[in-house]
Enzyme design. Sequence first.
Site, PDB file in Angstrom:
ATOM      1  N   VAL A 121       0.807  -0.764  -0.396  1.00 44.28           N
ATOM      2  CA  VAL A 121       0.415   0.080   0.001  1.00 44.28           C
ATOM      3  C   VAL A 121       1.219   0.957   0.025  1.00 44.28           C
ATOM      4  O   VAL A 121       2.250   1.394   0.249  1.00 44.28           O
ATOM      5  CB  VAL A 121      -1.154   0.006   1.172  1.00 44.28           C
ATOM      6  CG1 VAL A 121      -1.690  -0.990   0.979  1.00 44.28           C
ATOM      7  CG2 VAL A 121      -0.294  -0.796   2.428  1.00 44.28           C
ATOM      8  N   SER A 122       0.335   2.271  -0.483  1.00 40.35           N
ATOM      9  CA  SER A 122       1.802   3.321  -1.148  1.00 40.35           C
ATOM     10  C   SER A 122       1.588   4.051   0.252  1.00 40.35           C
ATOM     11  O   SER A 122       2.553   5.035   0.278  1.00 40.35           O
ATOM     12  CB  SER A 122       0.798   3.975  -1.953  1.00 40.35           C
ATOM     13  OG  SER A 122       0.759   3.274  -3.725  1.00 40.35           O
ATOM     14  N   THR A 123       0.247   4.290   1.155  1.00 37.33           N
ATOM     15  CA  THR A 123       0.809   4.725   2.841  1.00 37.33           C
ATOM     16  C   THR A 123       0.219   4.358   3.359  1.00 37.33           C
ATOM     17  O   THR A 123      -0.413   2.963   3.652  1.00 37.33           O
ATOM     18  CB  THR A 123      -0.812   6.346   2.312  1.00 37.33           C
ATOM     19  OG1 THR A 123      -2.012   5.735   2.362  1.00 37.33           O
ATOM     20  CG2 THR A 123      -0.201   7.303   1.206  1.00 37.33           C
ATOM     21  N   GLN A 162      -3.896   3.143   4.499  1.00 36.33           N
ATOM     22  CA  GLN A 162      -4.723   2.816   4.045  1.00 36.33           C
ATOM     23  C   GLN A 162      -3.955   1.137   4.357  1.00 36.33           C
ATOM     24  O   GLN A 162      -2.655   0.935   5.060  1.00 36.33           O
ATOM     25  CB  GLN A 162      -3.519   2.808   2.194  1.00 36.33           C
ATOM     26  CG  GLN A 162      -3.980   3.612   1.645  1.00 36.33           C
ATOM     27  CD  GLN A 162      -3.474   3.773   0.291  1.00 36.33           C
ATOM     28  OE1 GLN A 162      -1.893   3.349  -0.326  1.00 36.33           O
ATOM     29  NE2 GLN A 162      -4.429   3.519  -1.000  1.00 36.33           N
ATOM     30  N   GLY A 207       2.598   2.288   3.175  1.00 34.00           N
ATOM     31  CA  GLY A 207       3.904   3.387   2.690  1.00 34.00           C
ATOM     32  C   GLY A 207       4.710   3.539   2.063  1.00 34.00           C
ATOM     33  O   GLY A 207       5.599   4.237   1.960  1.00 34.00           O
TER      34      GLY A 207
END
Length: 196
Positions: A10-12, A15, A37
């Site tokens: 997940v990018s952040t 999330q 992240g």
Amino acid sequence: MSSIVGYARVSTREQNPAAQEADLRAAGATRVFVDHGESSRITERQAWLACLDYLRAGDTLVIRALDRIAGTEQIAIELIRDLGRQGIRLRSLTEPFLDVDTSTPMGEAIVGIMAVLAQLRVATIRENTRRGLAHARAEGRVGGRPSVMTVERTAAAVRMRRDGKSVAHIARVLGVGASSVSRALVKAEGPAATPG
């Protein structure tokens, strides 16, 4: 004995990767590595490196989509070649063409095509966003979220600032962030409006 290994990202940190993990386990993954992240353009992700270290010849790496492991066409192609050389099969749950033996020339070619298409999709989104913002500017509008600093709040901020109140105090009174107040004051009165 070969195994199915999952990788989720997940990018952040806000999330939740739970849905990705559940999909990977449903696809047979007995071990799932998760990065939180982290950008797919960064190759030195902690869980990703642990996943690569865990994989052995004959294993299958299951991902939800190619963008979970590679943020650029170049990273994708290099990664697929490395996996193929190690005898590791790559399977994507959302891109059926990626359920191929990446150690073969045909498998590498298919994945290379998919990587190019994924990059094209990203480039198209960026271009459409750029055009949309340019169109909005041409019509006198600015893209992005509307400011919390309405005309009324800005006027109140200007009055309070002229009365010697600090930006932090004004922000508390108006119930907005100090940076929003600072931007509004600079817009209304110039850079000299915000020191202190």
